[in-house]
Design an enzyme around this catalytic site. Structure first.
Site, PDB file in Angstrom:
ATOM      1  N   PRO A  33       0.822  -1.214   0.000  1.00  0.00           N
ATOM      2  CA  PRO A  33       0.000   0.000   0.000  1.00  0.00           C
ATOM      3  C   PRO A  33       0.856   1.264   0.000  1.00  0.00           C
ATOM      4  CG  PRO A  33      -0.062  -1.058   2.169  1.00  0.00           C
ATOM      5  CD  PRO A  33       0.718  -1.966   1.260  1.00  0.00           C
ATOM      6  N   ASP A  34       0.363   2.323  -0.623  1.00  0.00           N
ATOM      7  CA  ASP A  34       1.111   3.584  -0.556  1.00  0.00           C
ATOM      8  C   ASP A  34       0.770   4.277   0.767  1.00  0.00           C
ATOM      9  OD1 ASP A  34      -1.355   4.753  -0.952  1.00  0.00           O
ATOM     10  OD2 ASP A  34      -0.929   5.455  -2.980  1.00  0.00           O
ATOM     11  N   PHE A  35       1.184   5.535   0.924  1.00  0.00           N
ATOM     12  CA  PHE A  35       0.981   6.217   2.199  1.00  0.00           C
ATOM     13  C   PHE A  35      -0.300   7.045   2.223  1.00  0.00           C
ATOM     14  CE2 PHE A  35       5.423   5.237   1.989  1.00  0.00           C
ATOM     15  CZ  PHE A  35       5.727   4.863   3.282  1.00  0.00           C
ATOM     16  N   ARG A  36      -0.580   7.756   1.116  1.00  0.00           N
ATOM     17  CA  ARG A  36      -1.614   8.788   1.193  1.00  0.00           C
ATOM     18  C   ARG A  36      -2.883   8.536   0.386  1.00  0.00           C
ATOM     19  NH1 ARG A  36       3.236  10.665   1.689  1.00  0.00           N
ATOM     20  NH2 ARG A  36       3.691  11.755   3.622  1.00  0.00           N
ATOM     21  N   GLN A 103      11.855   7.035  -3.443  1.00  0.00           N
ATOM     22  CA  GLN A 103      11.550   7.294  -2.030  1.00  0.00           C
ATOM     23  C   GLN A 103      11.179   5.981  -1.342  1.00  0.00           C
ATOM     24  OE1 GLN A 103       8.879  11.108  -1.873  1.00  0.00           O
ATOM     25  NE2 GLN A 103       8.879  10.360  -3.963  1.00  0.00           N
ATOM     26  N   ASN A 104      11.119   4.886  -2.119  1.00  0.00           N
ATOM     27  CA  ASN A 104      10.677   3.612  -1.545  1.00  0.00           C
ATOM     28  C   ASN A 104      11.796   2.904  -0.795  1.00  0.00           C
ATOM     29  OD1 ASN A 104       8.337   4.259  -2.765  1.00  0.00           O
ATOM     30  ND2 ASN A 104       8.475   2.758  -4.421  1.00  0.00           N
ATOM     31  N   ASP A 106      11.567  -0.548  -0.249  1.00  0.00           N
ATOM     32  CA  ASP A 106      11.232  -1.968  -0.398  1.00  0.00           C
ATOM     33  C   ASP A 106      12.223  -2.789  -1.229  1.00  0.00           C
ATOM     34  OD1 ASP A 106      10.608  -1.222  -3.089  1.00  0.00           O
ATOM     35  OD2 ASP A 106       8.518  -0.857  -2.563  1.00  0.00           O
ATOM     36  N   HIS A 121      15.244   7.396   0.867  1.00  0.00           N
ATOM     37  CA  HIS A 121      14.762   7.128   2.222  1.00  0.00           C
ATOM     38  C   HIS A 121      15.305   5.819   2.792  1.00  0.00           C
ATOM     39  CE1 HIS A 121      11.144  10.044   1.420  1.00  0.00           C
ATOM     40  NE2 HIS A 121      12.268  10.678   1.697  1.00  0.00           N
TER      41      HIS A 121
HETATM   42  P1  OAD Z   1       2.243   8.742  -1.296  1.00  0.00           P
HETATM   43  O1  OAD Z   1       1.393   7.672  -0.687  1.00  0.00           O
HETATM   44  O2  OAD Z   1       2.226  10.078  -0.673  1.00  0.00           O
HETATM   45  O3  OAD Z   1       1.845   8.938  -2.818  1.00  0.00           O
HETATM   46  C1  OAD Z   1       1.687   7.855  -3.667  1.00  0.00           C
HETATM   47  C2  OAD Z   1       1.029   8.377  -4.924  1.00  0.00           C
HETATM   48  O4  OAD Z   1       1.020   7.299  -5.847  1.00  0.00           O
HETATM   49  C3  OAD Z   1      -0.408   8.838  -4.732  1.00  0.00           C
HETATM   50  O5  OAD Z   1      -0.530  10.140  -5.263  1.00  0.00           O
HETATM   51  C4  OAD Z   1      -1.248   7.825  -5.534  1.00  0.00           C
HETATM   52  O6  OAD Z   1      -2.311   8.453  -6.229  1.00  0.00           O
HETATM   53  C5  OAD Z   1      -0.235   7.294  -6.520  1.00  0.00           C
HETATM   54  N1  OAD Z   1      -0.437   5.916  -6.926  1.00  0.00           N
HETATM   55  C6  OAD Z   1      -0.809   4.858  -6.178  1.00  0.00           C
HETATM   56  N2  OAD Z   1      -0.811   3.731  -6.911  1.00  0.00           N
HETATM   57  C7  OAD Z   1      -0.422   4.087  -8.165  1.00  0.00           C
HETATM   58  C8  OAD Z   1      -0.230   3.384  -9.393  1.00  0.00           C
HETATM   59  N3  OAD Z   1      -0.441   2.081  -9.476  1.00  0.00           N
HETATM   60  N4  OAD Z   1       0.180   4.085 -10.475  1.00  0.00           N
HETATM   61  C9  OAD Z   1       0.383   5.439 -10.403  1.00  0.00           C
HETATM   62  N5  OAD Z   1       0.213   6.145  -9.277  1.00  0.00           N
HETATM   63  C10 OAD Z   1      -0.190   5.487  -8.176  1.00  0.00           C
HETATM   64  O7  OAD Z   1       3.726   8.156  -1.394  1.00  0.00           O
HETATM   65  P2  OAD Z   1       5.095   8.931  -1.643  1.00  0.00           P
HETATM   66  O8  OAD Z   1       4.908  10.124  -2.483  1.00  0.00           O
HETATM   67  O9  OAD Z   1       6.105   7.917  -2.026  1.00  0.00           O
HETATM   68  O10 OAD Z   1       8.546   8.690   3.705  1.00  0.00           O
HETATM   69  O11 OAD Z   1       5.399   9.380  -0.158  1.00  0.00           O
HETATM   70  C11 OAD Z   1       6.621   9.980   0.132  1.00  0.00           C
HETATM   71  C12 OAD Z   1       7.087   9.589   1.497  1.00  0.00           C
HETATM   72  O12 OAD Z   1       6.041   9.741   2.461  1.00  0.00           O
HETATM   73  C13 OAD Z   1       7.476   8.153   1.659  1.00  0.00           C
HETATM   74  O13 OAD Z   1       8.755   7.867   1.165  1.00  0.00           O
HETATM   75  C14 OAD Z   1       7.436   7.974   3.142  1.00  0.00           C
HETATM   76  C15 OAD Z   1       6.143   8.700   3.439  1.00  0.00           C
HETATM   77  O14 OAD Z   1       6.052   9.244   4.671  1.00  0.00           O
HETATM   78  C16 OAD Z   1       9.151   8.218   4.778  1.00  0.00           C
HETATM   79  O15 OAD Z   1       8.817   7.199   5.342  1.00  0.00           O
HETATM   80  C17 OAD Z   1      10.303   9.061   5.226  1.00  0.00           C
END
Ligand code: OAD
Length: 238
Positions: A33-36, A103-104, A106, A121
């Site tokens: 899962p992503d973060f936001r 930023q991943n 994994d 990160h």
């Molecule tokens: P976010 O969860 O903030 O953003 C992920 C983005 O990817 C969202 O805008 C989704 O719409 C998009 N997304 C999800 N699945 C997708 C797909 N299959 N294809 C295209 N887009 C998709 O994650 P990051 O921007 O990586 O930091 O967050 C940055 C940092 O926040 C992370 O590295 C982590 C977190 O806190 C730390 O842990 C220091």
């Protein structure tokens, strides 16, 4: 084929200096899962907000609670690179892509075969003692129970950048240099909300900025080409 994906295909075909900068959205199609997003890590129920748990202060004060979260949420079993990771690796092998900046944490870009990966990160596949710095295999940290301890008595920690901690200067400088000199910059799967990583976009000097993200980002107006589709599906076509 979608017109924008066709344009991306052409940009890739014409360039031998592509740089990719990505985030959690690159790995969602692998099952992480992503973060936001609405079903992302930050919208799940937990005693503290994930930004708090993933902070330096919290790790120091509550390593037990940190490790409960780490093992339950950051460590995802049996994940495999998806088409986006694999295509980026093959573009590097073809001599077209210079670097993956991620930023991943994994390790999936390396698992797909990418060699030049800048992990802004860090990685949960590495660990070290927070007191003496001794490196440790990640196995016990990721799969054991309780707080992993070093021979010196210090707490073993993941080699990731927690909130309140600075990014590695050398990695950041390299990332800036690749982006500054890139012909095509492809940014994907990141909400571009977290600094200083998100600020890297400002170093790009060219006119071939491609943004591939499911949802809108604060930098959409900077992009020369924008694709609001799943990144794995996009890369399977280029
Ligand atoms: P976010 O969860 O903030 O953003 C992920 C983005 O990817 C969202 O805008 C989704 O719409 C998009 N997304 C999800 N699945 C997708 C797909 N299959 N294809 C295209 N887009 C998709 O994650 P990051 O921007 O990586 O930091 O967050 C940055 C940092 O926040 C992370 O590295 C982590 C977190 O806190 C730390 O842990 C220091």
């Amino acid at each position: 084929m979608d017109e924008n994906i066709q344009k991306l295909k052409e940009l890739i075909a014409e360039s031998d200096n592509i740089v990719f900068f990505g985030g959690a959205g690159v790995s969602t199609e692998s099952g992480i899962p992503d973060f936001r997003s609405v079903d992302g890590l930050y919208n799940q129920e937990w005693k503290y907000p994930p930004e708090t748990i993933l902070s330096h202060t919290f790790f120091e004060r509550h390593p037990d609670e940190y490790y409960r979260f780490h093992r339950a949420k950051l460590v995802v079993e049996n994940v495999q690179p998806n088409t986006a990771h694999k295509r980026l690796a093959s573009l590097e092998a073809e001599g077209k892509l210079k670097a993956v900046i991620t930023q991943n944490i994994d390790g999936l870009h390396q698992a797909a075969g990418s060699k030049n990966v800048l992990e802004l990160h860090g990685s949960i596949l590495r660990a070290y003692c927070s007191r003496c710095g001794k490196p440790y295999p990640a196995e016990r940290m990721n799969h054991g129970t309780g707080i992993p301890k070093c021979d010196c008595g210090g707490v073993i920690r993941p080699d990731i950048v927690l909130y309140e901690e600075p990014l590695d200067n050398e990695i950041m400088s390299k990332a800036i240099s690749y982006i500054r000199h890139a012909d095509v910059l492809i940014i994907g799967g990141t909400s571009l909300n977290v600094y200083p990583a998100a600020g890297l976009i400002n170093y790009y000097r060219g006119h071939k900025l491609v943004l591939i993200n499911l949802s809108a980002t604060p930098f959409d107006s900077y992009a020369d080409l924008i694709i609001h589709q799943k990144i794995g599906e996009v890369f399977s076509q280029v």
